[in-house]
Design an enzyme around this catalytic site. Sequence first.
Site, PDB file in Angstrom:
ATOM      1  N   LYS A 159       1.305  -1.564  -0.047  1.00  0.00           N
ATOM      2  CA  LYS A 159      -0.131  -0.075   0.188  1.00  0.00           C
ATOM      3  C   LYS A 159       1.065   1.255  -0.075  1.00  0.00           C
ATOM      4  O   LYS A 159       1.930   1.109   0.931  1.00  0.00           O
ATOM      5  CB  LYS A 159      -0.845  -0.478   1.465  1.00  0.00           C
ATOM      6  N   HIS A 191     -11.439  -1.789  -5.310  1.00  0.00           N
ATOM      7  CA  HIS A 191     -10.763  -0.855  -4.348  1.00  0.00           C
ATOM      8  C   HIS A 191     -11.551   0.432  -4.570  1.00  0.00           C
ATOM      9  O   HIS A 191     -11.432   1.115  -3.192  1.00  0.00           O
ATOM     10  CB  HIS A 191      -9.613  -0.733  -3.568  1.00  0.00           C
ATOM     11  N   GLU A 195      -7.297   3.636   7.698  1.00  0.00           N
ATOM     12  CA  GLU A 195      -7.046   5.073   7.300  1.00  0.00           C
ATOM     13  C   GLU A 195      -8.362   5.560   8.270  1.00  0.00           C
ATOM     14  O   GLU A 195      -9.447   5.066   7.734  1.00  0.00           O
ATOM     15  CB  GLU A 195      -6.948   5.319   6.006  1.00  0.00           C
ATOM     16  N   ASN A 252     -10.091   9.486   6.861  1.00  0.00           N
ATOM     17  CA  ASN A 252     -10.612  10.248   5.421  1.00  0.00           C
ATOM     18  C   ASN A 252     -10.437  11.327   6.661  1.00  0.00           C
ATOM     19  O   ASN A 252     -12.081  11.493   7.284  1.00  0.00           O
ATOM     20  CB  ASN A 252     -11.577   9.657   4.764  1.00  0.00           C
ATOM     21  N   ARG A 278     -12.170  14.549   5.844  1.00  0.00           N
ATOM     22  CA  ARG A 278     -13.734  15.039   4.419  1.00  0.00           C
ATOM     23  C   ARG A 278     -14.569  14.744   4.904  1.00  0.00           C
ATOM     24  O   ARG A 278     -15.157  13.268   5.210  1.00  0.00           O
ATOM     25  CB  ARG A 278     -12.353  14.971   3.606  1.00  0.00           C
TER      26      ARG A 278
HETATM   27  P1  ADP Z   1      -7.435   3.724  -0.744  1.00  0.00           P
HETATM   28  O1  ADP Z   1      -7.039   5.545   0.104  1.00  0.00           O
HETATM   29  O2  ADP Z   1      -7.264   3.400  -1.873  1.00  0.00           O
HETATM   30  O3  ADP Z   1      -8.778   3.662  -0.834  1.00  0.00           O
HETATM   31  P2  ADP Z   1      -7.642   2.350   1.612  1.00  0.00           P
HETATM   32  O4  ADP Z   1      -6.692   1.667   2.785  1.00  0.00           O
HETATM   33  O5  ADP Z   1      -8.961   2.887   2.469  1.00  0.00           O
HETATM   34  O6  ADP Z   1      -6.716   2.426  -0.048  1.00  0.00           O
HETATM   35  O7  ADP Z   1      -8.468   0.858   0.940  1.00  0.00           O
HETATM   36  C1  ADP Z   1      -9.429   0.956  -0.263  1.00  0.00           C
HETATM   37  C2  ADP Z   1     -10.037  -0.453   0.162  1.00  0.00           C
HETATM   38  O8  ADP Z   1      -8.736  -1.957  -0.211  1.00  0.00           O
HETATM   39  C3  ADP Z   1     -10.822  -1.280   0.951  1.00  0.00           C
HETATM   40  O9  ADP Z   1     -11.540  -0.830   1.290  1.00  0.00           O
HETATM   41  C4  ADP Z   1     -10.043  -2.838   1.535  1.00  0.00           C
HETATM   42  O10 ADP Z   1     -11.350  -3.531  -0.169  1.00  0.00           O
HETATM   43  C5  ADP Z   1      -9.246  -2.728   0.130  1.00  0.00           C
HETATM   44  N1  ADP Z   1      -8.252  -3.039   1.438  1.00  0.00           N
HETATM   45  C6  ADP Z   1      -6.951  -2.280   1.939  1.00  0.00           C
HETATM   46  N2  ADP Z   1      -6.484  -3.240   3.065  1.00  0.00           N
HETATM   47  C7  ADP Z   1      -6.706  -4.474   2.130  1.00  0.00           C
HETATM   48  C8  ADP Z   1      -6.118  -5.120   3.523  1.00  0.00           C
HETATM   49  N3  ADP Z   1      -5.419  -5.025   4.332  1.00  0.00           N
HETATM   50  N4  ADP Z   1      -6.357  -6.771   3.298  1.00  0.00           N
HETATM   51  C9  ADP Z   1      -7.896  -6.657   1.684  1.00  0.00           C
HETATM   52  N5  ADP Z   1      -8.210  -6.314   1.295  1.00  0.00           N
HETATM   53  C10 ADP Z   1      -7.784  -4.318   1.806  1.00  0.00           C
END
Ligand code: ADP
Length: 449
Positions: free
Chosen positions: A158, A235, A287, A289, A291
């Site tokens: 990530k 995602h 995370e 957000n 906002r």
């Molecule tokens: P972004 O900020 O890029 O949207 P996020 O951390 O909010 O990223 O994650 C977005 C989505 O990605 C999550 O809702 C989930 O579907 C998937 N995701 C994120 N981290 C994981 C993880 N550790 N395992 C499985 N899916 C994940």
Amino acid sequence: MFKKVLIANRGEIAVRIHRACKELGIKTVAVHSTADADALHVRLADESVCIGGNKASESYLNIPAILSAAEVTDAEAIHPGYGFLSENAKFAEICAKLGFTFIGPKPEHIDLMGDKIKAIEFAKTSGLPTIPGSGGAISDIEIAVKAAEKIGFPVITKAAAGGGGRGMKVAHTAAALRGALHVAMSEAQANFGDNRVYLEKYLEQPRHVELQVLCDSQGNVSILGERDCSLQRRHQKVIEETPCVALTSAQRHRITKQVTAACQKMKYLGAGTFEFLFENGEFYFIEMNTRLQVEHPVTEMVTGIDIVAEQIRIAAGEPLRCKKSPVTPRGHSIECRINAEDPLTFIPSPGKVTDYFAPGGPGVRVDSMLYPSCTVPPYYDATVGKLIVHGATRAECVTRLARALDEMVVDGIKTNLPLHRKLVSTKMFEKADYTIHTLEKLLASERLK
Ligand code: ADP
């Protein structure tokens, strides 16, 4: 209260913010690119200023042009909406320096949560549950493999500065991780100008469950319940609902207490969302957000709280209207994101809307930038609106959603309405039996075609 607010955004969210301002007796200033001269947010606003060319970098991300527009129109405050400058701490700082109130959190909190590695550190020290991970940025492949072996495969890369699902690569083996790490780093560099990536355990069956918070300058924290946003493609959320049917009241109570404590610890201000993955009865922070979120209306439907109006009141120094926490939801609400895209290939479909009809009736709300004969420009996000429904029970809500989707007409461009119609008619949706991977699997199986 402010007399005039500049809305530094476009599309459905600019319209949404305009509506909240009007109900608070505030005059609005729309800003727009040349492509958006006839956009709905421009037509509705009391005043409008063209701030630049079609590209977002020339207009909606053009800080000097936006601040000049605020200056010449005597706006007192700036609402950034979501996307664009909403999570830009420098923009929030410059607004404050020039005497404009930024309708959002403090710059230090935007900064803290904008760096996901720091955000996870903060979550850990505040007692929020987190996913096993590398605990920091990793650029060396051998260190990454060692960390992944410790975490246990599969893992996901990530981006520290991430957003929009970019920089995420799943690796089931050390060999796959060797291939993925550098691709993820260059994707992160290209998208965010920051190549730092970290590793997390990849959860195979989670739901995405998030908590909406509102915090005022008097120290009041209100938790407005959760949203289940598991139905995602790449995602990215497609359908959101509240409450989440998978939570027990004990689980809801526990996470509400933990999120409240985190808000109090950081002295958060304004609206925010704590995002978690939820698997086997456990929450894992991913995370925050800092906002307004696209899916905020489902929370408004079950709480009766206007989150945008609350953001504006908080920025003006007023206390929260509703000091109760958590707020007890009334009924159920579901939102479908309407995108201008091919429902099978997902290729964006901008162009002229030849016919438009928004569904209505009990419990139906449409937040949209569309009107008959408007044009959807090709330069921005494909989201053109949201269909939100409310029902006394989830079953009533699902029936109502199907009825409203059938009524809705958007002609001239392609939209994902046909996909939504098929999706809400599935047994999986009827039973809310899904994880973050369900929609992708259904799309791959061609059962939605
Ligand atoms: P972004 O900020 O890029 O949207 P996020 O951390 O909010 O990223 O994650 C977005 C989505 O990605 C999550 O809702 C989930 O579907 C998937 N995701 C994120 N981290 C994981 C993880 N550790 N395992 C499985 N899916 C994940």
